[in-house]
Design an enzyme around this catalytic site. Structure first.
Site, PDB file in Angstrom:
ATOM      1  N   GLU A 177      15.536 -26.292   4.375  1.00  0.00           N
ATOM      2  CA  GLU A 177      15.106 -26.060   2.972  1.00  0.00           C
ATOM      3  C   GLU A 177      16.235 -25.062   2.138  1.00  0.00           C
ATOM      4  O   GLU A 177      16.462 -24.213   2.650  1.00  0.00           O
ATOM      5  CB  GLU A 177      13.711 -25.519   2.792  1.00  0.00           C
ATOM      6  CG  GLU A 177      12.614 -26.281   3.382  1.00  0.00           C
ATOM      7  CD  GLU A 177      11.546 -25.768   4.085  1.00  0.00           C
ATOM      8  OE1 GLU A 177      11.381 -24.404   3.698  1.00  0.00           O
ATOM      9  OE2 GLU A 177      10.898 -26.203   4.616  1.00  0.00           O
ATOM     10  N   LEU A 183      10.589 -30.557   2.327  1.00  0.00           N
ATOM     11  CA  LEU A 183      10.081 -29.069   2.632  1.00  0.00           C
ATOM     12  C   LEU A 183       8.829 -29.347   3.721  1.00  0.00           C
ATOM     13  O   LEU A 183       7.703 -29.631   3.325  1.00  0.00           O
ATOM     14  CB  LEU A 183       9.372 -28.654   1.232  1.00  0.00           C
ATOM     15  CG  LEU A 183       8.875 -27.220   1.116  1.00  0.00           C
ATOM     16  CD1 LEU A 183       8.378 -27.004  -0.233  1.00  0.00           C
ATOM     17  CD2 LEU A 183       7.928 -26.849   2.214  1.00  0.00           C
ATOM     18  N   HIS A 189       6.050 -13.357   4.397  1.00  0.00           N
ATOM     19  CA  HIS A 189       7.706 -13.129   4.165  1.00  0.00           C
ATOM     20  C   HIS A 189       7.913 -11.917   5.191  1.00  0.00           C
ATOM     21  O   HIS A 189       9.110 -11.510   5.003  1.00  0.00           O
ATOM     22  CB  HIS A 189       8.186 -12.906   2.830  1.00  0.00           C
ATOM     23  CG  HIS A 189       7.755 -14.121   2.007  1.00  0.00           C
ATOM     24  ND1 HIS A 189       6.731 -14.266   1.387  1.00  0.00           N
ATOM     25  CD2 HIS A 189       8.273 -15.391   1.443  1.00  0.00           C
ATOM     26  CE1 HIS A 189       6.217 -15.347   0.611  1.00  0.00           C
ATOM     27  NE2 HIS A 189       7.450 -16.048   0.992  1.00  0.00           N
TER      28      HIS A 189
END
Ligand SMILES: Cc1ncc(C[n+]2csc(CCOP(=O)(O)OP(=O)(O)O)c2C)c(N)n1
Ligand SMILES: [Mg+2]
Length: 775
Positions: A463, A492, A565
């Site tokens: 991606e 994705l 993240h």
């Protein structure tokens, strides 16, 4: 050799023409034998269809206007019969304690037509009920292979089985271009789609693959499997590519028996879910009608071959004899449902076809049936006692064979090669060998560029990697330098990204996919765990899928991004046999370790996870702002050989005599900083960067621990399941008797904002734990 092992002692299987009572003291399950008798009767009842008179010639069409000849139909019928009898043999072997697998192909024998419609050199990834396909494929080899014995050896887990060597019952053989598959339903579809993509991409790039330029990938699976997200993703990927006009020569074959174990597939669902997808042509055939199945499969194969486009072949089948040998079908199916399937038996269908054509009469069909039965069961008796794997070393030999000396020599050799080719190289993304020191992100970027210049099969995708150059700029400039054929954005879907890598590796390319964050590997982890890492194991290393999966991961992003993240969970990767997990912390290590992973992939077929600590990507300093302590000059490629870092070698910082701090990734920088503070207090440390989290640097660990006799493991992954568990166990197992302590991140998900610091390993925690060891 095998027959010697069973000589004289094995019971012979019963003949079909016996009565039920003949089976009474036999361990052969009763149901299939009754079913056989029903089939025999039904074949006899076909007598009235026999036109009598002149027999058709072998090359006459089996039906008017058909492209299937009488001779070919007879060959396919023999494969269908043998496949049926393999199922019988599986149950017979199982009942005698000699076999370990009873999922059969009964009712699916129409897939013989699919094999006949394709070429030997079309790579095939098969459903576990594609037995007749395998036998037809075996017959296409020159000289033909005895596919029956291959399958029987698989049933008894014989070490001599040609593909998995007794490790699993799979259909596979390199000479037949049948690639073995796992038991995880649908998990092979991303690979199949990736392989079709890669065959076309390799042709465009002028690269050779193990298959001819006009090859078509064929991939079969069940109807319930179509509902799996992995299948849905792969079908979507195929459509996504085809919709954009990207070539993708793929025949997806849904062997639809209307049921998945006990769960019925809603009537019409497969057609509704699969037909009408953009770019994917839908074909449908009755699997009980061999001629129709052959014509339709041929049309599907032609579509895929001529247009380089995906086809979906819906082969309507039945499932006879339950899901597996132990399955009591009557618990969830009515007698009427079972009887309806029996009436659609493909063997009966082909018998009807042959009798109607006047090629055989019912008695001849039954003779053929008996001859096949006797042959297969006699072979089954022969393999029943075949030697099996018995030691861990035998079992594990093909997991991930590695040749570190050859990898090192290859990188050293390239010193000379690179000097020769320097002038012909395309301009790299970053000026190669630039004098200035680089950040971690720049070093990876430069190494990717250097390696792509030297390894023509290397492709980079994921991606946002192409036009944007990656979320963190790590692939910036690669698209401009190497073009969209080698650097491209993927849809994705992490399963699709890894599927593309699996297929590309199989096709002989060197795929370097990027997963945007570690958390997003987890939703696709089976493509690494179940597919990438096992292929070598299930194929005796005859098939490999080299790849280097780059993953931006780990925490310390100053409170930004929250858990997804800042994911610090590696346990799901570290326990995968054979998988290399690299975690470079510093720019110079990243460059050298990446080169090692790429060379190991190309030469040994290794699968590596290259875990890049996001928080260190753009880090420049170590102790003070502006000190540039986290930058490193990366030597130009012609001088890089000396930098080679072998898999499983750590890196030592300092020579303190009091304490050994063992760390990696972000923890390395925290530990080096803590070590400086501790030194000011008179506590002298050395710091070992593990660099490789699987396999751990065993020798370096022991040496560094022994040097001080006191160890602190500073681990940014979680306390439970984290890396420190493996490090400490390694030390204890090796007999280390000094003091050991550890500091790790909490057993928590990482929150947003400043609270992240409350659960993550910190510099202060390392210092406190070090002091505690000496209190
Ligand atoms: C991912 C996964 N989940 C569950 C299973 C257990 N399982 C094995 S076969 C099967 C049913 C498959 O049905 P279908 O795709 O229709 O194939 P069929 O057996 O009918 O040919 C299931 C649920 C599995 N092998 N893999
Ligand atoms: Mg099914």
């Amino acid at each position: 050799m095998m027959s010697a092992a069973v000589e004289g002692s094995e019971p012979r299987p019963p003949a079909c023409s016996s009565t039920t009572s003949d089976f009474a003291d036999d361990a052969t399950p009763a149901a299939p034998d009754l079913a056989e008798q029903r089939l025999t009767r039904a074949i006899r009842d076909l007598a009235e269809l026999d036109p009598g008179g002149v027999r058709p010639a072998p090359y006459d069409p089996i039906r008017r206007g058909s492209s299937l000849s009488v001779a070919r139909c007879l060959e396919l019928f023999d494969a269908q019969l043998a496949s049926r009898h393999l199922d019988l043999a599986a149950r017979w072997l199982r009942a005698r304690g000699a076999g370990y697998y009873t999922i059969g192909s009964s009712g699916h024998e129409g897939n013989a037509a699919v094999a006949a419609a394709l070429r030997l050199t079309d790579p095939a990834l098969l459903h576990y009920r594609s037995g007749a396909f395998y036998l037809v494929r075996a017959g296409q080899a020159r000289p033909p292979r005895d596919g029956v014995t291959d399958v029987l050896l698989g049933l008894v887990a014989a070490a001599a089985e040609p593909i998995a060597g007794g490790r699993h019952k799979v259909f596979g053989h390199p000479e037949l271009h049948v690639i073995p598959q796992t038991s995880t339903i649908a998990s092979h579809l991303p690979r199949a789609t990736g392989l079709a993509f890669a065959l076309a991409r390799a042709a465009k790039l002028g690269l050779e693959t193990p298959w001819p330029a006009d090859a078509v990938v064929v991939c079969s699976f069940g109807d319930a499997s179509v509902n799996h997200s992995t299948a849905a993703g792969a079908l979507n990927l195929a459509a996504y590519c085809a919709y954009q006009g990207l070539p993708l020569p793929l025949v997806l074959v849904c062997e639809d028996n209307g049921i998945g174990i006990s769960v019925r597939t809603p009537a019409g669902w497969i057609e509704s879910a699969s037909a009408g997808r953009p770019g994917v042509r839908y074909f449908s055939a009755d699997g009980a009608d061999l001629e129709q199945a052959y014509e339709t499969a041929s049309a599907a194969a032609d579509w895929a071959r001529d247009r380089r486009a995906p086809a979906f072949l819906h082969l309507r089948t039945v499932r006879l004899g339950g899901h597996a040998g132990t399955d009591v079908e009557s618990a969830y199916r009515t007698p009427a449902e079972i009887a309806a399937d029996t009436a659609r038996d493909p063997l009966l269908g082909t018998a009807r076809l042959l009798i109607q054509a006047g090629a055989l009469n019912p008695a001849e069909v039954l003779d053929r049936y008996e001859a096949s039965r006797a042959r297969v069961l006699a072979l089954a008796a022969d393999v029943a006692g075949a030697p099996r794997l018995s030691t861990a070393a035998q079992v594990m030999a093909p997991i991930a064979p590695r040749r570190p000396a050859i990898v090192a020599a290859n990188l050293a050799d390239r010193e000379r090669q690179v000097q020769h080719t320097l002038r012909d190289r395309p301009v790299p993304a970053q000026p190669s060998g630039q004098a200035g020191p680089l950040t971690l992100a720049q070093a990876i970027n430069q190494t990717l560029a250097d390696e792509m210049a030297d390894r023509p099969g290397m492709i980079v995708f994921g991606e946002d990697v192409a036009r944007k150059g990656g979320v963190y700029g790590v692939t910036r400039g690669l698209l401009r330098t190497f073009g969209p054929g080698r650097v491209f954005d993927s849809p994705l879907d992490e399963q699709s990204i890894l599927g593309l890598a699996l297929g590309a590796g199989l096709a002989g390319m060197l795929p370097v996919p990027e997963i945007q964050y570690l958390a997003y590997l987890h939703n696709a982890a089976d493509q690494i765990r179940g597919e990438a890492a096992t292929l070598s194991f299930f194929s005796r290393a005859q098939y490999r899928n080299p790849m280097v999966v780059r993953i931006a991961g780990l925490a310390y992003q100053e409170g930004f991004g929250g858990h997804f993240h800042n994911d610090n969970s590696l346990a799901a990767l570290r326990d995968i046999p054979g998988l290399i997990v690299a975690c470079p912390a510093r720019p110079d290590d990243a460059a050298a370790m990446l080169r090692t992973c790429l060379a190991a992939a190309e030469l040994d077929g290794s699968v590596s996870i290259f875990l890049e600590p996001i928080a260190l990507y753009h880090q420049r300093d170590l102790y003070e702002r502006g000190d540039g302590g986290w930058l490193a000059a990366c030597p130009p490629p012609e001088h890089q050989a000396a930098d080679h870092v072998q898999v499983g070698r750590g890196r030592l910082y300092g020579n303190g005599k009091d304490l050994t701090i063992i760390s990696f990734g972000n923890g390395l920088r925290l530990s080096l900083r803590a070590a400086r503070t501790l030194a000011a207090d008179g506590l002298n440390c050395r710091v070992l960067d593990l660099r490789w989290l699987a396999p751990l640097p065993f020798e370096d660990l022991l040496r560094a621990a022994a040097a001080t006799g006191t160890v602190l493991v500073a681990d940014e992954t979680r306390r439970t399941g984290g890396v420190s568990e493996g490090v400490i166990t390694t030390l204890v197992d090796a007999g280390f008797t000094g003091r050991i302590a550890r500091v790790a991140s909490h057993d928590s998900f990482v929150p947003l904002g400043d609270a992240a610091g409350a659960v993550l390993l910190s510099e202060a925690a390392i210092e406190d734990a070090a002091r505690d060891l000496f209190r």
